[in-house]
Design a protein around this motif. Structure first.
Motif, PDB file in Angstrom:
ATOM      1  N   SER B  39       0.847  -1.206   0.000  1.00  0.00           N
ATOM      2  CA  SER B  39       0.000   0.000   0.000  1.00  0.00           C
ATOM      3  C   SER B  39       0.872   1.242   0.000  1.00  0.00           C
ATOM      4  O   SER B  39       2.092   1.173   0.139  1.00  0.00           O
ATOM      5  CB  SER B  39      -0.907   0.034   1.226  1.00  0.00           C
ATOM      6  OG  SER B  39      -0.195   0.504   2.358  1.00  0.00           O
ATOM      7  N   SER B  43      -1.399   3.721   5.025  1.00  0.00           N
ATOM      8  CA  SER B  43      -2.735   3.157   4.755  1.00  0.00           C
ATOM      9  C   SER B  43      -3.209   2.259   5.890  1.00  0.00           C
ATOM     10  O   SER B  43      -4.396   1.936   5.973  1.00  0.00           O
ATOM     11  CB  SER B  43      -2.714   2.320   3.474  1.00  0.00           C
ATOM     12  OG  SER B  43      -2.370   3.116   2.384  1.00  0.00           O
ATOM     13  N   GLY B  44      -2.262   1.821   6.722  1.00  0.00           N
ATOM     14  CA  GLY B  44      -2.639   0.999   7.874  1.00  0.00           C
ATOM     15  C   GLY B  44      -2.213  -0.465   7.796  1.00  0.00           C
ATOM     16  O   GLY B  44      -2.805  -1.303   8.468  1.00  0.00           O
ATOM     17  N   SER B 142      -6.703   3.115   1.831  1.00  0.00           N
ATOM     18  CA  SER B 142      -7.467   3.717   2.926  1.00  0.00           C
ATOM     19  C   SER B 142      -8.317   4.857   2.385  1.00  0.00           C
ATOM     20  O   SER B 142      -7.920   5.552   1.440  1.00  0.00           O
ATOM     21  CB  SER B 142      -6.524   4.201   4.028  1.00  0.00           C
ATOM     22  OG  SER B 142      -5.689   5.232   3.557  1.00  0.00           O
ATOM     23  N   THR B 143      -9.487   5.040   2.981  1.00  0.00           N
ATOM     24  CA  THR B 143     -10.455   5.996   2.421  1.00  0.00           C
ATOM     25  C   THR B 143      -9.916   7.430   2.316  1.00  0.00           C
ATOM     26  O   THR B 143     -10.242   8.111   1.339  1.00  0.00           O
ATOM     27  CB  THR B 143     -11.775   5.984   3.222  1.00  0.00           C
ATOM     28  OG1 THR B 143     -11.503   6.343   4.583  1.00  0.00           O
ATOM     29  CG2 THR B 143     -12.437   4.613   3.171  1.00  0.00           C
ATOM     30  N   ASN B 166      -9.337   0.180   3.904  1.00  0.00           N
ATOM     31  CA  ASN B 166      -9.161   0.456   5.330  1.00  0.00           C
ATOM     32  C   ASN B 166      -9.659   1.866   5.701  1.00  0.00           C
ATOM     33  O   ASN B 166      -9.890   2.690   4.822  1.00  0.00           O
ATOM     34  CB  ASN B 166      -7.678   0.291   5.706  1.00  0.00           C
ATOM     35  CG  ASN B 166      -7.473   0.196   7.211  1.00  0.00           C
ATOM     36  OD1 ASN B 166      -8.363  -0.238   7.949  1.00  0.00           O
ATOM     37  ND2 ASN B 166      -6.310   0.609   7.679  1.00  0.00           N
ATOM     38  N   LYS B 167      -9.799   2.100   6.993  1.00  0.00           N
ATOM     39  CA  LYS B 167     -10.279   3.381   7.548  1.00  0.00           C
ATOM     40  C   LYS B 167     -11.679   3.701   7.025  1.00  0.00           C
ATOM     41  O   LYS B 167     -12.002   4.845   6.716  1.00  0.00           O
ATOM     42  CB  LYS B 167      -9.286   4.521   7.252  1.00  0.00           C
ATOM     43  CG  LYS B 167      -7.849   4.191   7.681  1.00  0.00           C
ATOM     44  CD  LYS B 167      -6.911   5.365   7.596  1.00  0.00           C
ATOM     45  CE  LYS B 167      -5.465   4.896   7.780  1.00  0.00           C
ATOM     46  NZ  LYS B 167      -4.474   5.963   7.738  1.00  0.00           N
ATOM     47  N   ALA B 198     -12.097  -1.335   9.244  1.00  0.00           N
ATOM     48  CA  ALA B 198     -11.479  -0.257  10.022  1.00  0.00           C
ATOM     49  C   ALA B 198     -10.562  -0.964  11.010  1.00  0.00           C
ATOM     50  O   ALA B 198     -10.983  -1.370  12.093  1.00  0.00           O
ATOM     51  CB  ALA B 198     -12.537   0.570  10.744  1.00  0.00           C
TER      52      ALA B 198
END
Lengths: 220, 220
Positions: B39, B43-44, B142-143, B166-167, B198
Motif C-alpha cells: 500500500s 494506509s494501515g 485507505s479511504t 481500510n479506515k 477499520a
C-alpha cells in the motif's frame, strides 16, 4: 546484485544531474522560481494546488506540471484556473526526472513565467532522489498517514524546505501528534517551515501561499 | 536514456525472477502460503497485521517479514503476538525484492510455518513489479487517500488478488465512493476480493481473516 544496483543507480543519477543542471540554467536565465511538490498518494497535492492557485495567480505568473503514472485527472482538475498545466504520464515510472521536466518545459512560454510548480508522482521514496533543478522541495504529509512518516521516510523529509501538514481537520479522528513531527524533523537536522492546513476547506492555505510568494520575491 | 533504463530494468527484473523462483520452490517444499501486503505509506498495513494476528495465530503458524526504509518501529509493534517477526531495512530502496526475502527466510524455522505475510515498503508503485514468489498479492487502500487511486496506480491494483479498503470509519469525513473503486477494479479486469474494514477498531478484520484462512487451507 547489490553492487550492480549501486552502479546502475549511479549512472541514472548522474544523467539526471546533467539534465537538472540544464533546467537550472534555464530557470536562472528566465527568472523562474521552481517548486517540487511531493508526497504519498492521496495526501492532497492536487487539492492544495487547486486552492493555492486562488492566492498565487493574482500575484505571480504560474505554470504547473503534473506527474502521474496514468490518467490526466489531476491536470484536468487544475485547468481553467489561470495557469497553464502540462501533464506528464510516466507510464509506470515511480518519479519524475529532470529529463521529463526538460521535455515538458517546451510547452510553456518561459519568458512569461515567475513560478513553476511540479506536482510529482505520489511516492514518498523515489522522487526524493531526483531533483530537476528546483529551488524548493516541498513535502506534504496528511494526518491520516500517521506521525511516524518523518522517521520512516527520512530522505524525503530531510531534503524538504517546507512540510505541509494537510487534512488537519481530521486530526481528532486519527492518531496524529504534530509535536512529534516537529521533533522528528529537528532530529533529522531539518530546518523546514511547517504549514498545517486543510486544503479541502481552505484553512491555512493562505499562510503557505504568502510564505511561498515571499520566497519567489526574495530570489526574483 | 529511455532505452538504457529499460535494459537496466530488464536485468534487475530477471534477477528478481530467479530469486522469486527459488523462494517459490522453498515455499512449495515446506508447505508455506505466502502473502505480499502492499500500500501507500500510512494506509494501515501494520495495524491490519496487528489486528489480523488475533484471528490468524490460533489457527495457523505464522511468520511475518516487515520491510521499511528506516526504523524497526513496525516490527516492534508486531512482536509478542505469537508470530516471529523479521525486519528488513532497505536503507533507501523503495521496495522489497525476492533476494531480500530469501535472506530473511533463513531467520525462520520454515518447517513450522503455514503462512508467511510480508509487509512491503509503503509505496503504491515499485513493489508491484517485484514478486518474491508469493501466492497472493494484497493491496490496502485507505479511504482518506481518495477513490481515484485504482485508476491512478493501475499496475498495483490490477495484480492484487484482494483489496482491503481500510479506515472505512472515516468515510463520512472524506470524499470516498466505494462503488467507484469497485467499478475501476472491474475496468482493470480485476477479480479481486474487496474487504472494507477499520483496522483501528477491528471492524471487518474477521471477514478478511476468514477468507485468508480459506485460501491457505485450499492450497495446503
Amino acid at each position: 546484485m547489490t553492487v550492480k544496483k549501486i552502479d546502475l543507480n549511479t549512472s541514472i543519477l548522474a544523467n539526471n544531474e546533467m539534465w537538472a543542471k540544464r533546467n537550472r540554467e534555464l530557470f536562472d536565465a528566465e527568472g523562474i522560481f521552481a517548486v517540487n511538490l511531493m508526497s504519498s498518494p492521496g495526501s492532497g497535492k492536487t487539492t492544495i494546488l487547486e486552492k493555492s492557485l486562488d492566492y498565487l495567480t493574482p500575484q505571480l505568473k504560474l505554470g504547473i506540471i503534473v506527474g502521474d503514472i496514468a490518467t490526466t485527472e489531476d491536470a484536468n482538475r487544475l485547468k481553467g484556473q489561470g495557469a497553464p498545466v502540462v501533464q506528464i504520464n510516466t507510464h509506470g515510472a515511480c518519479h519524475l526526472d529532470a529529463q521529463m521536466i526538460s521535455g515538458a518545459l517546451s510547452s510553456f512560454n518561459l519568458k512569461e513565467l515567475d513560478l513553476l510548480i511540479v506536482e510529482n508522482v505520489g511516492n514518498l521514496v523515489c522522487p526524493a532522489d531526483f531533483s530537476f533543478g528546483e529551488d524548493l522541495k516541498v513535502a506534504v504529509l496528511s494526518t491520516p498517514e500517521g506521525n511516524d512518516k518523518v522517521r520512516k521516510y527520512p530522505e524525503m523529509f530531510r531534503k524538504s524546505h517546507a512540510v505541509l501538514i494537510n487534512k488537519i481537520d481530521l486530526i481528532s479522528f486519527v492518531d496524529f501528534d504534530l509535536n512529534r513531527v516537529e521533533e522528528d524533523l529537528k532530529n533529522l537536522g531539518s530546518r523546514a517551515e511547517i504549514f498545517p492546513m486543510a486544503a479541502k476547506t481552505g484553512q491555512g492555505v493562505d499562510v503557505w501561499c504568502q510564505w511561498l510568494i515571499r520566497q519567489v520575491r526574495k530570489t526574483g
